[in-house]
Write a protein that holds these residues in place. Structure first.
Motif, PDB file in Angstrom:
ATOM      1  N   PRO A  42      42.109  27.300  50.706  1.00 62.03           N
ATOM      2  CA  PRO A  42      41.141  28.236  51.293  1.00 62.03           C
ATOM      3  C   PRO A  42      41.849  29.229  52.222  1.00 62.03           C
ATOM      4  CG  PRO A  42      40.246  26.041  51.299  1.00 62.03           C
ATOM      5  CD  PRO A  42      41.667  25.895  50.837  1.00 62.03           C
ATOM      6  N   ASN A  71      44.887  36.200  46.142  1.00 59.39           N
ATOM      7  CA  ASN A  71      43.529  35.737  46.431  1.00 59.39           C
ATOM      8  C   ASN A  71      42.483  36.811  46.148  1.00 59.39           C
ATOM      9  OD1 ASN A  71      42.104  33.346  47.592  1.00 59.39           O
ATOM     10  ND2 ASN A  71      41.330  34.889  49.032  1.00 59.39           N
ATOM     11  N   VAL A 105      38.236  38.984  48.558  1.00 62.74           N
ATOM     12  CA  VAL A 105      37.850  37.590  48.355  1.00 62.74           C
ATOM     13  C   VAL A 105      38.190  36.763  49.598  1.00 62.74           C
ATOM     14  CG1 VAL A 105      38.281  35.510  46.997  1.00 62.74           C
ATOM     15  CG2 VAL A 105      38.127  37.743  45.849  1.00 62.74           C
ATOM     16  N   THR A 107      37.845  32.622  50.669  1.00 64.19           N
ATOM     17  CA  THR A 107      37.445  31.280  50.234  1.00 64.19           C
ATOM     18  C   THR A 107      37.373  30.292  51.395  1.00 64.19           C
ATOM     19  OG1 THR A 107      39.767  30.779  49.697  1.00 64.19           O
ATOM     20  CG2 THR A 107      38.365  31.597  47.914  1.00 64.19           C
ATOM     21  N   CYS A 112      32.002  27.687  49.565  1.00 66.65           N
ATOM     22  CA  CYS A 112      32.739  28.549  48.641  1.00 66.65           C
ATOM     23  C   CYS A 112      33.650  27.713  47.753  1.00 66.65           C
ATOM     24  CB  CYS A 112      33.579  29.568  49.398  1.00 66.65           C
ATOM     25  SG  CYS A 112      32.615  30.887  50.159  1.00 66.65           S
ATOM     26  N   ALA A 114      37.205  28.059  44.976  1.00 65.88           N
ATOM     27  CA  ALA A 114      38.629  28.287  45.183  1.00 65.88           C
ATOM     28  C   ALA A 114      39.228  29.001  43.976  1.00 65.88           C
ATOM     29  CB  ALA A 114      39.338  26.960  45.438  1.00 65.88           C
ATOM     30  N   TRP A 129      38.823  32.466  39.497  1.00 66.29           N
ATOM     31  CA  TRP A 129      38.255  32.594  40.833  1.00 66.29           C
ATOM     32  C   TRP A 129      36.847  32.002  40.729  1.00 66.29           C
ATOM     33  CZ3 TRP A 129      41.766  35.814  38.739  1.00 66.29           C
ATOM     34  CH2 TRP A 129      42.831  36.249  39.541  1.00 66.29           C
ATOM     35  N   VAL A 132      33.804  32.225  44.485  1.00 63.32           N
ATOM     36  CA  VAL A 132      34.490  32.707  45.682  1.00 63.32           C
ATOM     37  C   VAL A 132      33.572  33.618  46.500  1.00 63.32           C
ATOM     38  CG1 VAL A 132      36.780  32.476  44.681  1.00 63.32           C
ATOM     39  CG2 VAL A 132      35.531  34.622  44.379  1.00 63.32           C
ATOM     40  N   GLY A 139      29.467  33.117  52.346  1.00 62.61           N
ATOM     41  CA  GLY A 139      29.200  32.380  51.130  1.00 62.61           C
ATOM     42  C   GLY A 139      27.783  32.528  50.631  1.00 62.61           C
ATOM     43  N   LEU A 142      28.196  34.688  45.777  1.00 59.88           N
ATOM     44  CA  LEU A 142      29.413  34.125  45.199  1.00 59.88           C
ATOM     45  C   LEU A 142      29.734  34.778  43.862  1.00 59.88           C
ATOM     46  CD1 LEU A 142      28.740  30.334  45.886  1.00 59.88           C
ATOM     47  CD2 LEU A 142      30.190  31.872  47.233  1.00 59.88           C
TER      48      LEU A 142
END
Length: 422
Positions: A42, A71, A105, A107, A112, A114, A129, A132, A139, A142
């Motif tokens: 994360p 990410n 993004v 996480t 959330c 990953a 993804w 995320v 969150g 998503l």
């Protein structure tokens, strides 16, 4: 820490795209979620350690097997990238990158998912993804999307596949967004960083457009939410645009002539792009490029014995070409003698053919453009519908379009032909 002084955009009243037509993500790759091993803990803007690809990548100048998972919705070669606000692809990326959804993004949020790395075959790898969130630590909306690279027959050749299963946000707080929307929204596509090769999916940099990735595709008959690209010989892109697999509309337009269809795509010199507009007895093509750019149009043979009639938008009275495709005439109309055009009308499609204005598979047109390198083109096509009750084109389409184009008589300008075309 990131600078939180970034101005927040006002809340936008946008409808979140549904996932009714969304693609199914590839699974069965092991790991805690079925998408392979967790490749990123994360985080906010981190990237993975260098990864080793089972596929030799020959990507417009880059050749190797090393890559980084970033990410923020992309994979890069040569170095990891932490940039969270997308910039338009123009061939000058800091490192070659392939981006199914370049956005901010995050996480770290509660609930959330990953980012995972897995493989379904010995010559492919998939980055997922999964559920995320977005910066900072949100969150409430998503996204779930994937990128797969798969080796082809020749060493270095490979295929790119994007899959969009769930898209609810497009923008992080630090990119001017509010509630995951607005500001500088996501971009999808790729940038080879070689100054020449790049592509953005239709809808990039638009919240409504990016959310719609789950509902559109780039291959006729393909699954909604799936985009495929084919890299060959390190410098040749096959974008799945052909008469059999044309580009489909990326959005619906609402002009004076009623509903129309918009396309956005990248073209290169001497490349013919096939688009699949929706028509009945005719249609209008126009670009917002700012200069005459369409050099030719290749129309399909539907068995119409009289052929088609083509008009330029600055003269809807005197035909530019008549009996196109009839009496031995070619279906190719060359606009280079006019110095290229910004738009044109094709008319005279026989109503007996019964072309459904809502069917995006009935009239595939090939276009070439006056460009010297990769160029993004916005193209609008508005159908001219036929009213079988009155036996004339519907006034809402035909008459209003005549008024509209009469008001912009300078749309098509004459100029010297700048580039010779084969």
């Amino acid at each position: 820490m990131r600078n939180m002084a970034t101005a927040m955009a006002s809340t936008l009243a946008l409808v979140v795209a549904t996932s009714a037509s969304a693609a199914t993500l590839r699974g069965g790759m092991g790991g805690p979620a079925g998408y392979g091993n967790l490749v990123l803990q994360p985080n906010d803007d981190n990237f993975s350690a260098v990864q080793n690809s089972p596929v030799l990548i020959n990507f417009f100048g880059y050749s190797g097997r090393s890559f980084f998972v970033n990410n923020n919705g992309n994979v890069s070669f040569g170095q990891g990238l932490s940039s969270f606000t997308p910039v338009p692809f123009d061939g000058h990326a800091a490192a070659p990158l392939i981006a199914p959804f370049w956005a901010d993004v995050d996480t770290r949020c509660s609930g959330c998912g990953a980012v995972y790395l897995g493989s379904q075959s010995p010559n492919s790898f998939t980055v997922t993804w999964n559920n995320v969130g977005y910066f900072g630590e949100h969150g409430d909306k998503l996204n779930s999307f994937q990128m797969t690279l798969a080796g082809a027959t020749s060493p270095g050749d490979f295929d790119i596949e994007f899959r969009y299963n769930r898209l609810e946000w497009t923008t992080g707080d630090a990119s001017g967004g509010a509630g995951g929307l607005g500001g500088t929204p996501a971009q999808a596509g790729f940038d080879a960083g070689d100054g020449s090769h790049f592509y953005s999916l239709p809808g990039s940099f638009s919240s409504t457009g990016a959310l719609n990735f789950t509902n559109i595709k780039n291959a006729l008959g393909g699954e909604a939410g799936v985009f495929k690209f084919f890299i060959r010989s390190g410098a040749v892109l096959a974008d799945d645009s052909s008469p059999a697999t044309p580009l489909l509309p990326s959005n619906v337009t609402n002009g004076n002539g009623g509903p129309g269809f918009g396309f956005q795509f990248q073209v290169q010199q001497n490349q013919r792009v096939f688009v699949d507009p929706v028509v009945a007895v005719g249609y209008d093509f126009s670009t917002s490029f700012g200069s005459p750019i369409i050099l030719s149009a290749l129309f399909p043979d539907l068995g119409d014995p009289d052929g088609y009639t083509v008009y330029l938008h600055d003269d809807l009275v005197h035909p530019y070409a008549t009996h196109v495709g009839a009496y031995g005439n070619p279906f190719l109309v060359d606009f280079s003698a006019a110095g290229g055009v910004s738009g044109f009308r094709i008319a005279g499609i026989n109503a007996v053919l019964g072309l459904d204005p809502t069917n995006p598979t009935v009239f595939v047109t090939g276009l070439t453009f006056d460009v010297t390198g990769p160029t993004m083109v916005d193209l609008t096509q508005t159908p001219i519908r036929f009213d079988t009750n009155s036996a004339v084109p519907e006034p809402a389409s035909w008459g209003m379009l005549l008024l509209g184009f009469a008001g912009i008589g300078g749309l098509v300008r004459r100029r010297r032909q700048r580039l010779a075309r084969a």
